[in-house]
Design an enzyme around this catalytic site. Structure first.
Site, PDB file in Angstrom:
ATOM      1  N   GLU A  33       0.850  -1.203   0.000  1.00  0.00           N
ATOM      2  CA  GLU A  33       0.000   0.000   0.000  1.00  0.00           C
ATOM      3  C   GLU A  33       0.880   1.246   0.000  1.00  0.00           C
ATOM      4  OE1 GLU A  33      -3.086  -0.139  -1.112  1.00  0.00           O
ATOM      5  OE2 GLU A  33      -3.732  -1.385   0.564  1.00  0.00           O
ATOM      6  N   THR A  35       2.884   2.104  -2.153  1.00  0.00           N
ATOM      7  CA  THR A  35       4.196   1.792  -2.726  1.00  0.00           C
ATOM      8  C   THR A  35       4.228   2.090  -4.226  1.00  0.00           C
ATOM      9  OG1 THR A  35       3.389  -0.462  -2.896  1.00  0.00           O
ATOM     10  CG2 THR A  35       4.874   0.002  -1.084  1.00  0.00           C
ATOM     11  N   GLY A 121     -17.204   4.678  -2.580  1.00  0.00           N
ATOM     12  CA  GLY A 121     -16.494   5.218  -1.416  1.00  0.00           C
ATOM     13  C   GLY A 121     -15.908   4.150  -0.516  1.00  0.00           C
ATOM     14  N   GLY A 123     -13.333   2.299  -1.338  1.00  0.00           N
ATOM     15  CA  GLY A 123     -11.914   2.101  -1.661  1.00  0.00           C
ATOM     16  C   GLY A 123     -11.683   0.904  -2.563  1.00  0.00           C
ATOM     17  N   LEU A 124     -12.688   0.567  -3.386  1.00  0.00           N
ATOM     18  CA  LEU A 124     -12.531  -0.591  -4.281  1.00  0.00           C
ATOM     19  C   LEU A 124     -12.303  -0.148  -5.728  1.00  0.00           C
ATOM     20  CD1 LEU A 124     -15.239  -2.943  -2.745  1.00  0.00           C
ATOM     21  CD2 LEU A 124     -12.822  -2.731  -2.187  1.00  0.00           C
ATOM     22  N   SER A 125     -11.989   1.135  -5.879  1.00  0.00           N
ATOM     23  CA  SER A 125     -11.537   1.684  -7.167  1.00  0.00           C
ATOM     24  C   SER A 125     -12.581   1.688  -8.266  1.00  0.00           C
ATOM     25  CB  SER A 125     -10.281   0.959  -7.651  1.00  0.00           C
ATOM     26  OG  SER A 125      -9.260   1.135  -6.725  1.00  0.00           O
ATOM     27  N   GLU A 159      -6.831  10.474 -14.457  1.00  0.00           N
ATOM     28  CA  GLU A 159      -7.089  10.765 -13.036  1.00  0.00           C
ATOM     29  C   GLU A 159      -6.089  11.812 -12.517  1.00  0.00           C
ATOM     30  OE1 GLU A 159      -8.904   8.027 -10.834  1.00  0.00           O
ATOM     31  OE2 GLU A 159      -8.616   9.111  -8.958  1.00  0.00           O
ATOM     32  N   ASP A 171      -4.519   0.925  -9.244  1.00  0.00           N
ATOM     33  CA  ASP A 171      -5.955   0.630  -9.347  1.00  0.00           C
ATOM     34  C   ASP A 171      -6.364   0.265 -10.772  1.00  0.00           C
ATOM     35  OD1 ASP A 171      -5.795   1.409  -6.734  1.00  0.00           O
ATOM     36  OD2 ASP A 171      -6.775   3.340  -7.023  1.00  0.00           O
TER      37      ASP A 171
HETATM   38  C1  GLA Z   1      -5.169   4.699  -3.913  1.00  0.00           C
HETATM   39  C2  GLA Z   1      -4.401   5.088  -5.170  1.00  0.00           C
HETATM   40  C3  GLA Z   1      -3.396   3.996  -5.570  1.00  0.00           C
HETATM   41  C4  GLA Z   1      -2.522   3.593  -4.393  1.00  0.00           C
HETATM   42  C5  GLA Z   1      -3.359   3.344  -3.144  1.00  0.00           C
HETATM   43  C6  GLA Z   1      -2.514   3.118  -1.922  1.00  0.00           C
HETATM   44  O1  GLA Z   1      -5.991   3.593  -4.157  1.00  0.00           O
HETATM   45  O2  GLA Z   1      -5.297   5.310  -6.223  1.00  0.00           O
HETATM   46  O3  GLA Z   1      -2.624   4.432  -6.658  1.00  0.00           O
HETATM   47  O4  GLA Z   1      -1.516   4.540  -4.149  1.00  0.00           O
HETATM   48  O5  GLA Z   1      -4.256   4.404  -2.867  1.00  0.00           O
HETATM   49  O6  GLA Z   1      -1.773   1.969  -2.058  1.00  0.00           O
END
Ligand code: GLA
Length: 386
Positions: A33, A35, A121, A123-125, A159, A171
């Protein structure tokens, strides 16, 4: 939302059948994460929650989008892409198209209906799925000749440049490149990747959705990035070979603690350790050693909580509650932070009890209903026709 309902929705909205159906999945990240933007490794996978698109070409340049869940539409009659202050969801689609245009790629107009079962919201992109999904379907409809990796890079640029969130590449990479029952280790420095089977019959991945969405997530994210960059600038004065935090070993950092401002040191320490943990996690996966993988996930959480400081009380609570349960091998907050989901590695037979216990504890402590999602790893973005 599914294949049939998105098809019907397109039919109702545009009065004819779509030419193409596309599924663009959300993602989890097992470990690695914060990274990606430090040129390190990540270990994500695509999941069985997705954005579903139905689309057709148009004979003019217009862009017609209908967001079925929101019952909102957006139209650009001449195909011009301009940032939208009101309908923010449109910016993910427009940003991706705008970056393609900058590269001289000008597909014709499109009619698109989309709907999603990716919780918003959490955090699943879902935003990465929107960005890469629209590029994917344009590529198919207009035979643009883009590779999957081209789509990933354009989506990230959309983005970064158009939406203004300086996210890394993870993501969109996970959404586009996922593979059924696998996670994928991406080296964010050179974009080389390897799939690792994640098919352990004895464990499941369960997400616990804190339901928290921190308003400052984008600005805090960009601040963390800047702090990492500051660390690199300072460490470079000691070793000119250091270009990114990826180039810093834990030993080197420990030797030079005093040259960094304390907060910058904490951020660097977390990232350097996390990059090392991804390598260890991959070795554990190859050995089928889920206990070690789980232990590494707990360590990641501690680092994100204490050193990187992107967690929140609700997620810390969920991880601590999971830690008490002997059927949980590992748990940590997932994604950018300040809310969203925790990811839990749970012994398969204990999943129902785990979910029941977590819901009860969350209710008692926060008087809020905890949503939980057991997830399967799936293929990345794909055409669904036929
Ligand atoms: C978000 C960002 C990713 C990544 C994560 C953390 O999801 O979009 O690029 O940096 O946070 O790992």
């Amino acid at each position: 939302m599914d294949k049939i309902s998105i098809q019907q929705c397109f039919q109702e909205y545009f009065g004819r059948a779509p030419e193409i159906l596309v599924r663009a999945p959300g993602r989890i990240n097992l470990i690695g994460e914060h990274t990606d933007y430090n040129a390190g490794y990540v270990l994500p996978g695509a999941i069985d929650k997705a954005i579903w698109f139905a689309a057709s070409k148009r004979t003019d340049q217009a862009l017609h989008f209908y967001a079925a869940d929101l019952e909102e539409s957006f139209t650009s009659e001449n195909g011009e892409v301009i940032f939208q202050r009101e309908k923010t969801w449109a910016n993910y689609l427009l940003g991706a198209i705008s970056e393609a245009n900058k590269d001289g790629i000008h597909p014709g107009g499109i009619n698109v209906v989309f709907g999603s079962d990716i919780p918003l919201g959490a955090g699943l992109s879902s935003s990465a799925a929107l960005e890469s999904g629209v590029l994917f379907l344009l590529n198919e409809l207009y035979q643009l000749g883009l590779s999957r990796m081209d789509i990933v890079k354009l989506a990230q640029r959309g983005e970064n440049e158009f939406v203004g969130m300086k996210c890394g590449i993870m993501d969109m990479f996970a959404s586009v490149m996922g593979k059924e029952n696998h996670v994928v280790r991406l080296d964010c420095r050179n974009l080389q990747y390897d799939y690792f089977p994640f098919d352990a019959p004895e464990v499941s991945l369960v997400l616990c959705d804190s339901g928290v969405k921190h308003a400052l997530v984008d600005s805090e994210y960009n601040t963390r990035r800047a702090e990492c960059e500051e660390g690199v600038r300072i460490l470079q004065t000691l070793d000119a070979g250091i270009q990114r935090l990826r180039d810093v070993s834990p030993e080197f950092l420990a030797l030079h603690t005093s040259v960094l401002p304390p907060v910058v040191y904490q951020r660097c320490k977390y990232v350097v350790e996390e990059i090392h943990r991804v390598k260890q996690a991959c070795e554990a996966l190859v050995r089928h050693d889920m206990a070690t993988l789980g232990k590494l996930m707990f360590e990641t959480h501690s680092g994100l909580q204490r050193d990187y400081q992107v967690s929140c009380p609700e997620m810390d609570f969920l991880v601590e509650e999971a830690r008490k349960n002997s059927s949980v091998l590992g748990a940590r907050m997932m994604g950018g932070g300040f809310g969203g989901c925790t990811i839990n590695l749970v012994k398969k037979e204990a999943v129902p009890d785990f979910i029941a216990h977590m819901q009860e504890a969350y209710q008692e402590n926060y008087q809020r209903k905890l949503k939980t999602y057991p997830v399967q790893l799936t293929n990345g973005t794909e055409v669904l026709n036929g």
